[in-house]
Scaffold this active site. Structure first.
Site, PDB file in Angstrom:
ATOM      1  N   GLN A  83       0.730  -1.219   0.188  1.00 48.63           N
ATOM      2  CA  GLN A  83       0.195  -0.024   0.019  1.00 48.63           C
ATOM      3  C   GLN A  83       0.929   1.317   0.110  1.00 48.63           C
ATOM      4  OE1 GLN A  83      -3.063  -0.265   2.945  1.00 48.63           O
ATOM      5  NE2 GLN A  83      -3.965   1.822   2.525  1.00 48.63           N
TER       6      GLN A  83
ATOM      7  N   SER B  72       4.487  -6.144   2.807  1.00 45.94           N
ATOM      8  CA  SER B  72       3.350  -6.155   3.428  1.00 45.94           C
ATOM      9  C   SER B  72       2.182  -6.654   2.636  1.00 45.94           C
ATOM     10  CB  SER B  72       2.860  -4.704   3.992  1.00 45.94           C
ATOM     11  OG  SER B  72       1.537  -4.472   4.770  1.00 45.94           O
ATOM     12  N   LEU B  73       1.141  -5.775   2.484  1.00 46.18           N
ATOM     13  CA  LEU B  73       0.177  -6.601   1.422  1.00 46.18           C
ATOM     14  C   LEU B  73       0.965  -7.047   0.152  1.00 46.18           C
ATOM     15  CD1 LEU B  73      -2.529  -6.234  -0.247  1.00 46.18           C
ATOM     16  CD2 LEU B  73      -1.760  -4.076  -1.012  1.00 46.18           C
TER      17      LEU B  73
ATOM     18  N   ARG C 111      -8.810  -7.956   4.649  1.00 40.55           N
ATOM     19  CA  ARG C 111      -7.616  -7.530   5.412  1.00 40.55           C
ATOM     20  C   ARG C 111      -7.860  -5.818   5.453  1.00 40.55           C
ATOM     21  NH1 ARG C 111      -2.107  -5.696   3.961  1.00 40.55           N
ATOM     22  NH2 ARG C 111      -0.579  -6.302   5.358  1.00 40.55           N
TER      23      ARG C 111
ATOM     24  N   HIS D 280       0.682  -2.984  11.533  1.00 38.77           N
ATOM     25  CA  HIS D 280       2.074  -3.737  11.796  1.00 38.77           C
ATOM     26  C   HIS D 280       2.341  -3.363  13.383  1.00 38.77           C
ATOM     27  CE1 HIS D 280       2.216  -5.228   7.889  1.00 38.77           C
ATOM     28  NE2 HIS D 280       2.511  -4.215   7.392  1.00 38.77           N
TER      29      HIS D 280
ATOM     30  N   GLN E 170       1.866 -11.206  10.150  1.00 39.60           N
ATOM     31  CA  GLN E 170       2.155  -9.962   9.355  1.00 39.60           C
ATOM     32  C   GLN E 170       1.457  -8.822   9.721  1.00 39.60           C
ATOM     33  OE1 GLN E 170       0.205  -8.925   5.915  1.00 39.60           O
ATOM     34  NE2 GLN E 170       1.503  -9.880   4.999  1.00 39.60           N
TER      35      GLN E 170
END
Length: 321
Positions: free
Chosen positions: A10, A94-95, A119, A208, A257
């Site tokens: 993102q 991440s994503l 998510r 996170h 994560q």
């Protein structure tokens, strides 16, 4: 000479992304059409037309980025006759791990899309805390700053005493995440310790960090119900910076994560240590390439972020063959 495929997270989204792919590649068009049908949303229109505020919203940005990254990958495969040389490893920021898992064969696109949509919704609903980028301060000092702030606030307000390093993006670019009070105090301390800049990020919550535990619980429930396969090539995990191959390891990674830091520096260093010399970034923009350049200056970087880039990459492959 090993190659890694890496996928952005993102923040890489931009209005108009994927339009040239849709117009020029049947395989890419099918990805966008599948995304619209799967989510029952005009996601393609959001990618192509925005508005920017909507495309930036976490619950739309995440599936839109996954869709565009997978569309680029499918366009690459189509242009190269249906089969690309396999990478030595895949990774995502991440994503971006979801895009990497589609590329590595652990998730089919529709499953990844539904998980990423959930998510994004869970993260958008969190509304707890904030994040800030810290530029020009070393890792050890910033980790010490976070510990000191947590200890100081715990004596007065335990509910506010969370701030952690959430993104280890590059040696000179880190991100902190936690309660608004703790992030503000950590930012002040970071400046006092020599940080060049502390930049508040436009996010809805403390991604996170331990404040995302509710979102992690929701993801755990969803991930337990879907099909996850063993990977065809290793995934270099955000949480541990270690290679994963099994479906069970993937399930654990996707839950962890949400609350754990993104260890991108360690991930890139591990890939280089294992012999990766070329990083192919598949997705909008070139954010990861910029980070990798600062972690591993000797690496060869390739960006596949448009129909033109797909054509150029395939031409280079054909020349090499």
């Amino acid at each position: 000479m090993k190659t890694a495929w890496v996928f952005p997270g993102q923040g890489s989204q931009v209005v108009g992304m994927g339009r040239d792919l849709y117009e020029g590649s049947l395989a890419a068009r099918q990805v966008f059409e599948e995304a619209d049908a799967t989510l029952e949303l005009p996601l393609t229109r959001f990618c192509f037309e925005g508005p920017e505020a909507l495309l930036t919203a976490t619950e739309y940005a995440q599936p839109a980025l996954l869709t565009t990254s997978v569309a680029l990958l499918r366009a690459l495969e189509e242009a190269h006759g249906g089969l690309l040389p396999a990478p030595a490893v895949v990774a995502g920021h991440s994503l971006g791990e979801y895009s990497a898992l589609v590329a590595g064969g652990a998730l089919d696109f529709a499953t990844a899309l539904r998980l990423v949509r959930l998510r994004g919704q869970l993260m958008a609903e969190a509304h707890e805390g904030t994040m800030a980028a810290v530029i020009g301060l070393d890792v050890a000092t910033l980790e010490e700053v976070c510990r000191e702030v947590c200890e100081r606030l715990a004596d007065h307000s335990p509910a506010l005493s969370t701030v952690v390093v959430a993104n280890y993006n590059a040696p000179d670019q880190l991100v902190i995440s936690g309660s608004s009070v703790a992030v503000e105090q950590a930012g002040q301390s970071a400046r006092a310790r020599g940080a060049k800049r502390v930049l508040p990020l436009k996010v809805s919550a403390a991604f996170h960090s331990p404040l995302m535990s509710h979102a992690a619980e929701g993801m755990a429930q969803a991930i337990a119900t879907v099909t996850v396969r063993d990977l065809r090539v290793p995934l270099l995990a955000n949480v541990t910076a270690e290679p994963l191959l099994t479906a069970e390891a993937v399930r654990r990674e996707l839950v962890a994560q949400v609350v754990a830091p993104v260890r991108w520096i360690a991930s890139v260093e591990r890939m280089v240590q294992d012999g990766v010399a070329t990083f192919m970034e598949v997705g909008p923009g070139k954010v990861l390439s910029g980070l990798i350049r600062r972690i591993a200056p000797q690496a060869t970087l390739v960006q596949v972020n448009s129909a033109e880039a797909v054509e150029g990459f395939v031409q280079e492959l054909e020349v090499e063959v």
